[in-house]
Enzyme design. Sequence first.
Site, PDB file in Angstrom:
ATOM      1  N   HIS A 134      -4.367   5.667   5.295  1.00 37.33           N
ATOM      2  CA  HIS A 134      -3.898   4.847   4.176  1.00 37.33           C
ATOM      3  C   HIS A 134      -3.733   3.382   4.562  1.00 37.33           C
ATOM      4  O   HIS A 134      -3.516   3.063   5.729  1.00 37.33           O
ATOM      5  CB  HIS A 134      -2.529   5.356   3.685  1.00 37.33           C
ATOM      6  N   HIS A 136      -1.109   0.453   4.209  1.00 33.35           N
ATOM      7  CA  HIS A 136       0.323   0.304   3.942  1.00 33.35           C
ATOM      8  C   HIS A 136       0.662  -1.145   3.610  1.00 33.35           C
ATOM      9  O   HIS A 136      -0.128  -2.062   3.856  1.00 33.35           O
ATOM     10  CB  HIS A 136       1.130   0.803   5.136  1.00 33.35           C
ATOM     11  N   HIS A 151       2.969   3.088   1.236  1.00 34.39           N
ATOM     12  CA  HIS A 151       1.574   2.879   0.842  1.00 34.39           C
ATOM     13  C   HIS A 151       1.440   1.612   0.003  1.00 34.39           C
ATOM     14  O   HIS A 151       2.313   1.277  -0.801  1.00 34.39           O
ATOM     15  CB  HIS A 151       1.071   4.060   0.009  1.00 34.39           C
ATOM     16  N   HIS A 159       0.841   8.841  -5.860  1.00 38.31           N
ATOM     17  CA  HIS A 159      -0.150   9.096  -4.818  1.00 38.31           C
ATOM     18  C   HIS A 159      -1.192  10.086  -5.325  1.00 38.31           C
ATOM     19  O   HIS A 159      -0.877  11.041  -6.034  1.00 38.31           O
ATOM     20  CB  HIS A 159       0.553   9.660  -3.577  1.00 38.31           C
ATOM     21  N   HIS A 168      -2.582   5.132  -5.631  1.00 39.54           N
ATOM     22  CA  HIS A 168      -2.229   3.954  -4.843  1.00 39.54           C
ATOM     23  C   HIS A 168      -3.525   3.252  -4.430  1.00 39.54           C
ATOM     24  O   HIS A 168      -4.511   3.920  -4.088  1.00 39.54           O
ATOM     25  CB  HIS A 168      -1.483   4.359  -3.568  1.00 39.54           C
ATOM     26  N   ASP A 171      -4.612   4.527  -1.078  1.00 39.01           N
ATOM     27  CA  ASP A 171      -4.957   5.933  -0.882  1.00 39.01           C
ATOM     28  C   ASP A 171      -6.425   6.083  -0.493  1.00 39.01           C
ATOM     29  O   ASP A 171      -7.315   6.057  -1.349  1.00 39.01           O
ATOM     30  CB  ASP A 171      -4.693   6.732  -2.170  1.00 39.01           C
ATOM     31  N   HIS A 211      -2.249   9.139  10.033  1.00 40.91           N
ATOM     32  CA  HIS A 211      -1.140  10.107  10.017  1.00 40.91           C
ATOM     33  C   HIS A 211      -1.475  11.355  10.822  1.00 40.91           C
ATOM     34  O   HIS A 211      -2.639  11.672  11.070  1.00 40.91           O
ATOM     35  CB  HIS A 211      -0.801  10.482   8.576  1.00 40.91           C
ATOM     36  N   ARG A 234       3.369   8.844  11.518  1.00 39.91           N
ATOM     37  CA  ARG A 234       2.375   7.774  11.683  1.00 39.91           C
ATOM     38  C   ARG A 234       1.991   7.696  13.162  1.00 39.91           C
ATOM     39  O   ARG A 234       2.720   7.153  13.981  1.00 39.91           O
ATOM     40  CB  ARG A 234       2.965   6.452  11.200  1.00 39.91           C
TER      41      ARG A 234
END
Length: 246
Positions: A134, A136, A151, A159, A168, A171, A211, A234
């Site tokens: 993603h 951020h 995000h 999401h 998002h 995403d 992630h 993360r």
Amino acid sequence: MLLFSLFFLFISKVNCYGFGIVPEFGRYPSYARYPVQVYPVHYSLQESHFAPQAMFLLQQNPQIIQQHYPWTSPQVPTKPEKHIPPKNAVVDLVPGSDENISGHLKISTILHPYKAVHIQGEIYNLKPGLHGFHVHMKGDLTNKCKDAEGHFNPSGADHSSPDSASRHAGDLGNIITPAGGQTTYVNIVDRMITLGDGGVNDIAGRSLVVHADKDDLGKGGDAGSLATGNAGARVACGLIKLINGV
């Protein structure tokens, strides 16, 4: 009667500025005597097939003719479209919750056949399987990537998956680490995010986060799924840094 015939012959051979009359075109049939019936709008003065007398009128006093026949105005050349070079950025991943993760990514804009952003590169030492990937909010990589915040979501949507119309902006779905492989190859094209244009979906200066777990794409049925995809810790992150000439 003779005088009338001579007068008609006279006015057919002269240019009458005041009435906007031009001599008939000898090479066209009688129904095509005047520009209004013959010439399309896009003809320029240089390209025109007007009889020499009409061309003389245009060159000597174009304002009068163009007042009556505006489509005879010369074309103004249009400027060619300005070439817009692609924008580029690099991302050097640093470890988050897993000290073994590293990687390098390149991001570039695509202009044709549609506008999009291309993310490609390699990530090392991820565990086999799917990993949420993603953009951020912030480019702050401290505190094991936690200071990158949530995000990137300028629209305030839930999401979801990358192919959803409501998602998002950050995403980007999942990346896949093959079984037994230490290298994860990233190759993503996304049409929602932008790079370096200052728009609402511009990702320059923000961060990419990898992630630990699979992103459920908002289909997990709980609040965590609609916020983060339940993608877990993360393990690595990197600043999206604009560059030139790459």
